[in-house]
Scaffold this motif. Structure first.
Motif, PDB file in Angstrom:
ATOM      1  N   ALA A 181       0.828  -1.207   0.000  1.00  0.00           N
ATOM      2  CA  ALA A 181       0.000   0.000   0.000  1.00  0.00           C
ATOM      3  C   ALA A 181       0.860   1.254   0.000  1.00  0.00           C
ATOM      4  CB  ALA A 181      -0.933  -0.018   1.207  1.00  0.00           C
ATOM      5  N   ARG A 182       1.904   1.234   0.832  1.00  0.00           N
ATOM      6  CA  ARG A 182       2.774   2.412   0.893  1.00  0.00           C
ATOM      7  C   ARG A 182       3.421   2.669  -0.468  1.00  0.00           C
ATOM      8  NH1 ARG A 182       6.219   1.661   5.596  1.00  0.00           N
ATOM      9  NH2 ARG A 182       4.404   2.519   6.679  1.00  0.00           N
ATOM     10  N   ALA A 183       3.863   1.616  -1.136  1.00  0.00           N
ATOM     11  CA  ALA A 183       4.493   1.777  -2.449  1.00  0.00           C
ATOM     12  C   ALA A 183       3.513   2.321  -3.477  1.00  0.00           C
ATOM     13  CB  ALA A 183       5.067   0.441  -2.921  1.00  0.00           C
ATOM     14  N   ALA A 184       2.218   2.028  -3.282  1.00  0.00           N
ATOM     15  CA  ALA A 184       1.191   2.504  -4.206  1.00  0.00           C
ATOM     16  C   ALA A 184       0.625   3.866  -3.814  1.00  0.00           C
ATOM     17  CB  ALA A 184       0.056   1.482  -4.284  1.00  0.00           C
ATOM     18  N   GLY A 185       1.072   4.399  -2.679  1.00  0.00           N
ATOM     19  CA  GLY A 185       0.571   5.689  -2.224  1.00  0.00           C
ATOM     20  C   GLY A 185      -0.781   5.624  -1.557  1.00  0.00           C
ATOM     21  N   VAL A 186      -1.141   4.432  -1.042  1.00  0.00           N
ATOM     22  CA  VAL A 186      -2.443   4.214  -0.410  1.00  0.00           C
ATOM     23  C   VAL A 186      -2.271   4.121   1.109  1.00  0.00           C
ATOM     24  CG1 VAL A 186      -4.296   2.491  -0.143  1.00  0.00           C
ATOM     25  CG2 VAL A 186      -3.465   3.103  -2.428  1.00  0.00           C
ATOM     26  N   ALA A 187      -3.176   4.737   1.850  1.00  0.00           N
ATOM     27  CA  ALA A 187      -3.135   4.681   3.312  1.00  0.00           C
ATOM     28  C   ALA A 187      -3.331   3.249   3.796  1.00  0.00           C
ATOM     29  CB  ALA A 187      -4.209   5.588   3.904  1.00  0.00           C
ATOM     30  N   THR A 188      -2.808   2.960   4.989  1.00  0.00           N
ATOM     31  CA  THR A 188      -2.879   1.594   5.504  1.00  0.00           C
ATOM     32  C   THR A 188      -3.467   1.553   6.903  1.00  0.00           C
ATOM     33  OG1 THR A 188      -0.609   1.780   6.370  1.00  0.00           O
ATOM     34  CG2 THR A 188      -0.882   0.829   4.185  1.00  0.00           C
ATOM     35  N   VAL A 189      -4.317   0.546   7.106  1.00  0.00           N
ATOM     36  CA  VAL A 189      -4.765   0.171   8.440  1.00  0.00           C
ATOM     37  C   VAL A 189      -4.272  -1.243   8.678  1.00  0.00           C
ATOM     38  CG1 VAL A 189      -6.712  -0.300   9.965  1.00  0.00           C
ATOM     39  CG2 VAL A 189      -6.810   1.643   8.382  1.00  0.00           C
ATOM     40  N   ALA A 190      -3.401  -1.415   9.662  1.00  0.00           N
ATOM     41  CA  ALA A 190      -2.858  -2.730   9.979  1.00  0.00           C
ATOM     42  C   ALA A 190      -3.731  -3.397  11.030  1.00  0.00           C
ATOM     43  CB  ALA A 190      -1.423  -2.600  10.486  1.00  0.00           C
TER      44      ALA A 190
END
Length: 220
Positions: A181-190
């Motif tokens: 997600a980070r590489a795609a520029g998308v926010a993440t909820v773990a």
């Protein structure tokens, strides 16, 4: 890390990992057994780390280094075993309710997973979630190079929805989800259901960290 509800309210699209958040794919057919069955397709002379691994995806990645034919055979068997595995498991606690609630509140839900498209679609059909899940961005070939943590599956989901990364959030329970997600520029909820996983995922600094999928419910 941001408040999870505030983070979700800024987004339009939820990307949800399959194995873990939606169901425990290998709960009844253990991943170690699946990996052992795949190893027999590749041959006896496996590298030590592959021979010792209980992860089917390690075997698939090794098979890909042996050539496209080996990768195809292993991937097709993995897909069949995933189908067998999901036929005997139930949704994770709260998963159906959370997905339905998201849809009711106007979010689109896309499954983004390294598992096969066929297995995911079969599970969603059996558990009457096809209408709630807008898209599936998952393994559809024998080439493992673009599976998470590579961002390809997430980027494909963004493109298919005709949206931008800033309007999306990825919910997953693995380092691969956060990194992709980070590489795609998308926010993440773990999603960390154990203290050990919470420590390891927190070290990756996701945008939010929760211990249960129901923590992502927005309704009072």
């Amino acid at each position: 890390m941001a408040g999870v509800k505030e983070l979700l309210q800024e987004k339009d699209h939820v990307f949800l990992d399959f194995d873990g958040p939606v169901c425990d794919v290998f709960a009844k057919l253990p991943a170690s057994e699946v990996a052992d069955r795949l190893k027999r397709l590749v041959g006896p002379d496996l590298p030590r780390e592959v021979s010792a691994s209980a992860d089917p995806f390690d075997v698939l990645r090794y098979a890909a280094t042996c050539g496209p034919n080996a990768a195809h055979v292993v991937e097709r068997q993995l897909s069949r075993l995933e189908n067998e595995a999901v036929s005997s498991v139930s949704p994770a606690p709260g998963a159906v309710e959370v997905i339905r609630e998201w849809v009711a509140q106007g979010f689109t839900v896309t499954i983004v997973s390294n598992n096969s498209v066929e297995a995911i679609r079969a599970f969603l059909t059996v558990h009457e979630l096809v209408e709630q899940v807008r898209r599936i961005s998952a393994r559809a070939s024998s080439d493992p190079a673009h599976l998470k943590p590579h961002p390809t599956l997430i980027e494909a989901a963004v493109k298919a929805l005709g949206t931008s990364p800033g309007k999306c959030v990825m919910v997953g329970d693995s380092a691969a989800d956060v990194l992709a997600a980070r590489a795609a520029g998308v926010a993440t909820v773990a999603l960390a259901t154990t203290s050990a996983k919470r420590r390891s995922l927190a070290a990756l600094r996701p945008d939010a960290l929760v211990s249960d999928l129901t923590d992502l419910r927005l309704a009072p």
